[in-house]
Design an enzyme around this catalytic site. Structure first.
Site, PDB file in Angstrom:
ATOM      1  N   VAL A  66       0.964  -1.121   0.104  1.00  0.00           N
ATOM      2  CA  VAL A  66       0.041  -0.097   0.029  1.00  0.00           C
ATOM      3  C   VAL A  66       0.889   1.438  -0.129  1.00  0.00           C
ATOM      4  CG1 VAL A  66      -1.771   1.133   1.412  1.00  0.00           C
ATOM      5  CG2 VAL A  66      -1.761  -1.258   1.205  1.00  0.00           C
ATOM      6  N   LYS A  67       0.873   2.022  -1.085  1.00  0.00           N
ATOM      7  CA  LYS A  67       1.702   3.442  -1.361  1.00  0.00           C
ATOM      8  C   LYS A  67       1.088   4.355  -0.366  1.00  0.00           C
ATOM      9  CE  LYS A  67       4.063   5.456  -4.994  1.00  0.00           C
ATOM     10  NZ  LYS A  67       4.497   5.760  -6.373  1.00  0.00           N
TER      11      LYS A  67
END
Length: 225
Positions: A66-67
């Site tokens: 998850v960025k």
């Protein structure tokens, strides 16, 4: 944006990411809406939903990064997510202190931007570095590399991105300056034109950063403890 639009954005990102996951091994990175970069709670909500949507289509959370933007609020969110078994890619890192804070939060991967760091310094002076070793962006990433090894922050993968020619644009060979200077860092994000330039080059590419060694002096003092 509206709740419906936000849901649609996440669904589209997961659709694309799940397709990519079927084509390549390793992690697939999906970004939380950057407009939430200063909202820890909403970042948590969206990150958890993204991971849940992946799991619903058969992509395990072990494949997902998850960025999240590495603001203070984003780093706090990442710490919670990592404790929940959700791997995070913290991006938009421009300083050593910022990178250390991410690693202390147990982020799986961080993306410092040496080229952007160099841009900032070049905008504030009359000359450019005479060598990659004088490039402040290179210096920031090197310091993180050595710091993580000196102080045991080995979980965090250091993956710089966003490259600039340290010595300017007068010679096309300079385009690879930062990449060559950081050879041996954990991983890199390299765009296709620079990969092609590396492939076409016959110049030596020595490894300058070793995985199991560090320079204690370059690492500096321990922060945040």
């Amino acid at each position: 944006c509206s709740d419906f639009t936000a849901l649609a954005m996440d669904a589209l990102a997961v659709k694309l990411g799940s397709t990519i996951s079927s084509l390549v091994p390793g992690y697939v990175s999906t970004e939380v809406d950057p407009r939430l970069s200063f909202d820890t709670e909403e970042t948590l909500v969206r990150a958890r939903r993204i991971v849940s949507m992946y799991e619903e289509v058969g992509v395990p959370r072990s494949r997902i990064l998850v960025k999240i933007a590495a603001t203070w609020e984003g780093i706090v969110a990442a710490k919670t997510l990592e404790e929940e078994g959700i791997s995070c890619n913290l991006t938009l890192i421009f300083s050593h202190v910022q990178g250390v804070a991410c690693a202390q939060a147990d982020a799986t991967l961080i993306s410092p931007f040496p080229g952007r760091v160099l841009d900032w310094h070049n905008d504030r002076r009359d000359s450019i570095p005479s060598s990659p070793e004088d490039d402040e962006g290179v210096q920031v990433v090197k310091k993180m590399h050595h710091y993580f090894r000196k102080f045991g922050l080995r979980k965090t993968i250091l993956m710089p991105a966003s490259w600039r020619p340290s010595r300017g644009t007068s010679n096309s060979d300079f385009a690879l300056d930062e990449i060559r200077a950081l050879a041996g860092v954990d991983r890199m994000t390299i765009p296709a034109p620079l990969l092609e330039a590396l492939q076409a080059s016959s110049d030596p590419l020595p490894r300058l950063l070793e995985d199991d060694t560090c320079d204690p002096e370059l690492a500096g003092r321990q922060l945040g403890v």
